[in-house]
Design a protein around this motif. Structure first.
Motif, mmCIF file in Angstrom:
data_model
loop_
_atom_site.group_PDB
_atom_site.id
_atom_site.type_symbol
_atom_site.label_atom_id
_atom_site.label_comp_id
_atom_site.label_asym_id
_atom_site.label_seq_id
_atom_site.Cartn_x
_atom_site.Cartn_y
_atom_site.Cartn_z
ATOM 1 N N MET A 160 -6.314 8.985 3.248
ATOM 2 C CA MET A 160 -6.979 7.108 2.270
ATOM 3 C C MET A 160 -8.230 7.093 2.174
ATOM 4 S SD MET A 160 -2.693 6.239 1.103
ATOM 5 C CE MET A 160 -2.435 6.243 2.646
ATOM 6 N N LEU A 161 -8.803 6.588 4.069
ATOM 7 C CA LEU A 161 -9.853 5.650 3.536
ATOM 8 C C LEU A 161 -10.726 6.513 3.143
ATOM 9 C CD1 LEU A 161 -9.152 3.494 6.149
ATOM 10 C CD2 LEU A 161 -9.525 2.936 4.045
ATOM 11 N N SER A 211 -7.007 -3.227 1.692
ATOM 12 C CA SER A 211 -5.873 -3.184 1.152
ATOM 13 C C SER A 211 -5.557 -2.304 2.218
ATOM 14 C CB SER A 211 -4.880 -3.307 -0.028
ATOM 15 O OG SER A 211 -5.514 -1.190 -0.065
ATOM 16 N N LEU A 212 -5.309 -1.727 2.193
ATOM 17 C CA LEU A 212 -5.709 -0.463 3.433
ATOM 18 C C LEU A 212 -5.838 -1.215 4.576
ATOM 19 C CD1 LEU A 212 -6.286 2.518 1.505
ATOM 20 C CD2 LEU A 212 -4.231 2.547 3.139
ATOM 21 N N ILE A 213 -6.484 -1.613 5.191
ATOM 22 C CA ILE A 213 -7.358 -2.795 6.274
ATOM 23 C C ILE A 213 -6.518 -3.948 5.738
ATOM 24 C CG2 ILE A 213 -9.841 -3.433 7.160
ATOM 25 C CD1 ILE A 213 -10.013 -1.165 6.413
ATOM 26 N N PRO A 240 -5.064 6.175 -3.973
ATOM 27 C CA PRO A 240 -4.368 4.524 -3.727
ATOM 28 C C PRO A 240 -3.951 3.906 -4.513
ATOM 29 C CG PRO A 240 -5.272 6.022 -2.071
ATOM 30 C CD PRO A 240 -5.599 6.584 -2.989
ATOM 31 N N HIS A 241 -5.308 3.735 -4.637
ATOM 32 C CA HIS A 241 -4.867 2.513 -6.041
ATOM 33 C C HIS A 241 -4.746 3.586 -7.160
ATOM 34 C CE1 HIS A 241 -8.845 5.964 -6.729
ATOM 35 N NE2 HIS A 241 -8.412 5.517 -7.634
ATOM 36 N N ALA A 242 -4.297 4.380 -7.689
ATOM 37 C CA ALA A 242 -3.734 4.863 -9.024
ATOM 38 C C ALA A 242 -1.707 4.191 -8.094
ATOM 39 C CB ALA A 242 -3.543 6.502 -8.766
ATOM 40 N N THR A 295 0.867 -1.668 -0.034
ATOM 41 C CA THR A 295 0.136 0.039 -0.193
ATOM 42 C C THR A 295 0.549 0.994 0.393
ATOM 43 O OG1 THR A 295 0.050 0.157 2.824
ATOM 44 C CG2 THR A 295 -1.860 -0.930 1.252
ATOM 45 N N PRO A 296 0.485 2.299 -0.088
ATOM 46 C CA PRO A 296 1.066 3.950 -0.277
ATOM 47 C C PRO A 296 1.049 4.140 1.357
ATOM 48 C CG PRO A 296 -1.214 3.646 -1.048
ATOM 49 C CD PRO A 296 -1.515 2.422 -0.661
#
Lengths: 503, 79
Positions: free
Chosen positions: A137-138, A358-360, A260-262, A115-116
């Motif tokens: 981000m979330l 993914s952040l989770i 984040p997805h970028a 993740t970033p």
């Protein structure tokens, strides 16, 4: 989206076909690949192995959503030629990528980032910075996802002439999306993006062709019409519009590239060559998408003069109805076009959801709750929380807010505050965690307050940019003032010097 | 081989070029009367803005392909 009475059952058929194709792609992406469900990198980044076709289309289909058509055509309709800015602000994103993607790619591959946040944690090693960045981000992703959910429902119920009601439409496509994402992770998302991106492109081209045909074929006569009836829409933009235009370039450029997805698509690239070739192609896509959509809006001024506010938001639907009546060929093309819009929205939503999960998995659960859990478990937690989040957001989506554009700006305002930490941190060794943290806090507060008090722009400058300026000042000033600069961290030192050592 | 490493951020001219194109891409430098003459159906000012948009696409695409090469050679060898 309007009442698209032309579609009805035919629309349902096309949507069903699209849904089945997506599920089949998802199934085959996940089949026989044990790695997908057992590792974070496998599930969230397709094991960092996306080739040129998949990477290009996933960048494209993720960045351009259904809103790019449904929301931007009315913007061009209402503002006229100054909406040419939509080409530039989508192109400038590639310029901003060039600021950080080349080096980030090298470090991310070396350190196996997911993740970033991994980069921020690696660079600053500060709980405060990590947590705040995760929160921002979330928030950004959540808002973005919400917007896509609202749009799916409007698009489908519009396309089927209300035969499929809004809520059923959303639930149906969310389930399809969840299913293929569950089966194949990033690989499924990227491969469905290939199909979704192609359908979207075909749709836009056909739509413009139909529009030009309806308007009589000559662009000059359209401009002439506008000049006689609504001269403001071809006038040279005022100073405030130009300032807003610059502001928009900065906000979208910095915000969209740091999503984040970028960022995760940089991590997922198979090689540097694949990544740069994909970006090089992406640089041309605004002309084919926002450029053509701009044209649609301008054509609309002549075809349907006098629409205002909410009525103008229906422009694409109204126009598609007209185009569909030209002949049976255009009728079917318009149905495919609307299917394409739905596909485009889903292709953006799936990527955002995957990134959210993914952040989770990797950040919230993997860094703070249970770092020693198995990767399989971390992936599982992310998937399940992602599903819960979707249904939470759906609950909000049943009361969709006003125009789509307003939420669009809101999500960038906060997200963009991560930019200084993320990019400055790649190059400036002196940048340290405390000023970065306070820069982000103050930037987010200023941006949030300005937005919520109704000052989304001040003299044409977006609140997010004002917050970001403060953020940068705090980051740079604070880092210059603090006496102890970089803590000697050999690993970090190596990463930041990596490119120089090579040179 | 080492001399072939290229990173866009370290080439100042790239960013000066980008700034010039972006400045040309926002219509702050036109006076109110510059709506006419029409060029290919575009108002005079908008034609230039559109042209600059195309230049921006071309420029960034070209930079990606030619000015970015950090680990490419190593990766190609590994293949």
């Amino acid at each position: 989206m309007g009442e698209l009475t032309f579609a009805g059952i035919d629309g349902i058929v096309i949507l069903t076909v699209f849904a089945i194709i997506m599920l089949v792609i998802g199934y085959y992406s996940g089949r026989g690949e044990k790695n997908i469900h057992e590792s974070l990198s496998g599930y969230y980044l397709a094991s960092g192995n996306l080739g040129i076709v998949a990477l290009f289309f996933t960048l494209f289909a993720t960045q351009y959503s259904g809103n790019t058509i449904v929301g931007y055509a009315p913007s061009a309709y209402r503002t006229g030629f100054s909406w040419l800015q939509s080409i530039s602000f989508m192109t400038i994103i590639i310029g901003v990528y060039l600021l950080f993607a080349p080096r980030l790619y090298v470090i991310a591959k070396k350190r196996n980032f997911i993740t970033p946040t991994d980069w921020l944690q690696h660079r600053f090693n500060s709980k405060g910075v990590t947590l705040l960045a995760i929160f921002l981000m979330l928030w950004g992703l959540g808002n973005y996802l919400l917007e896509q959910l609202v749009a799916i429902g409007q698009a489908v119920s519009g396309m089927t002439g209300g035969t499929i009601p809004y809520q059923v439409a959303v639930i149906a496509f969310v389930l399809v999306m969840l299913a293929y994402e569950w089966m194949g992770g990033m690989k499924a998302v990227a491969f469905t993006d290939v199909m979704q991106g192609i359908v979207l492109l075909i749709g836009i081209l056909a739509f413009v062709a139909g529009g030009v045909y309806l308007a009589g074929g000559s662009f000059g006569s359209i401009t002439q019409f506008i000049a006689e009836n609504e001269p403001a829409k071809i006038a040279v933009p005022s100073a405030e519009v130009n300032i807003n235009w610059f502001s928009m370039l900065i906000l979208v450029g910095l915000g969209a590239s740091i999503y984040p997805h970028a960022v995760q698509r940089i991590y997922a690239a198979k090689s540097e060559k694949t990544l740069k070739k994909s970006f090089a192609r992406m640089a041309w896509m605004p002309l084919l998408t926002t450029g053509l959509v701009f044209l649609v809006g301008i054509i609309g001024i002549k075809l349907f003069p006098g629409l205002e506010g909410n009525a103008s938001e229906q422009l694409v639907g109204v126009m598609a109805n007209e185009i569909a009546t030209i002949n049976p060929f255009f009728y079917w093309i318009m149905i495919i076009f609307f299917g394409g819009i739905v596909a485009a929205i889903v292709s953006t939503a799936d990527s955002v959801l995957l990134s959210f999960s993914s952040l989770i998995s990797n950040d919230v659960y993997g860094k703070f709750i249970k770092p020693d859990a198995s990767e399989h478990r971390k992936v599982m937690v992310g998937k399940i929380i992602g599903i819960i989040a979707i249904f939470g957001l759906l609950w909000i989506a049943w009361n969709p807010p006003g125009t789509l554009y307003e939420i669009f700006v809101l999500k960038f305002e906060l997200l963009v505050q991560v930019f200084p930490a993320f990019v400055l941190g790649l190059y400036w060794k002196r940048l340290n965690s405390k000023p970065v943290f306070w820069g982000m806090v103050l930037g987010a507060i200023v941006a949030g307050l300005l937005t919520f008090t109704g000052h989304k722009t001040v003299y044409g400058i977006h609140g997010g940019i004002i917050g970001l300026t403060l953020n940068f000042i705090v980051c740079v000033g604070g880092s210059l003032l603090s006496s102890a600069s970089l803590k000697r961290d050999p690993v970090l030192e190596e990463d930041l010097n990596a490119v120089y050592i090579k040179a | 081989m080492n001399k072939q490493v290229k990173e866009p951020i370290r080439k100042k001219w790239i960013w000066i070029g980008l700034l010039i194109i972006v400045m040309g891409n926002v219509p702050w430098y036109f006076s109110d009367s510059m709506v006419e003459p029409y060029i290919l159906g575009f108002p005079f000012w908008a034609f230039f803005i559109f042209a600059f948009s195309v230049v921006l696409c071309a420029y960034l695409s070209w930079i990606c392909l030619t000015q970015w090469k950090i680990v490419e050679d190593e990766e190609e060898v590994e293949k």
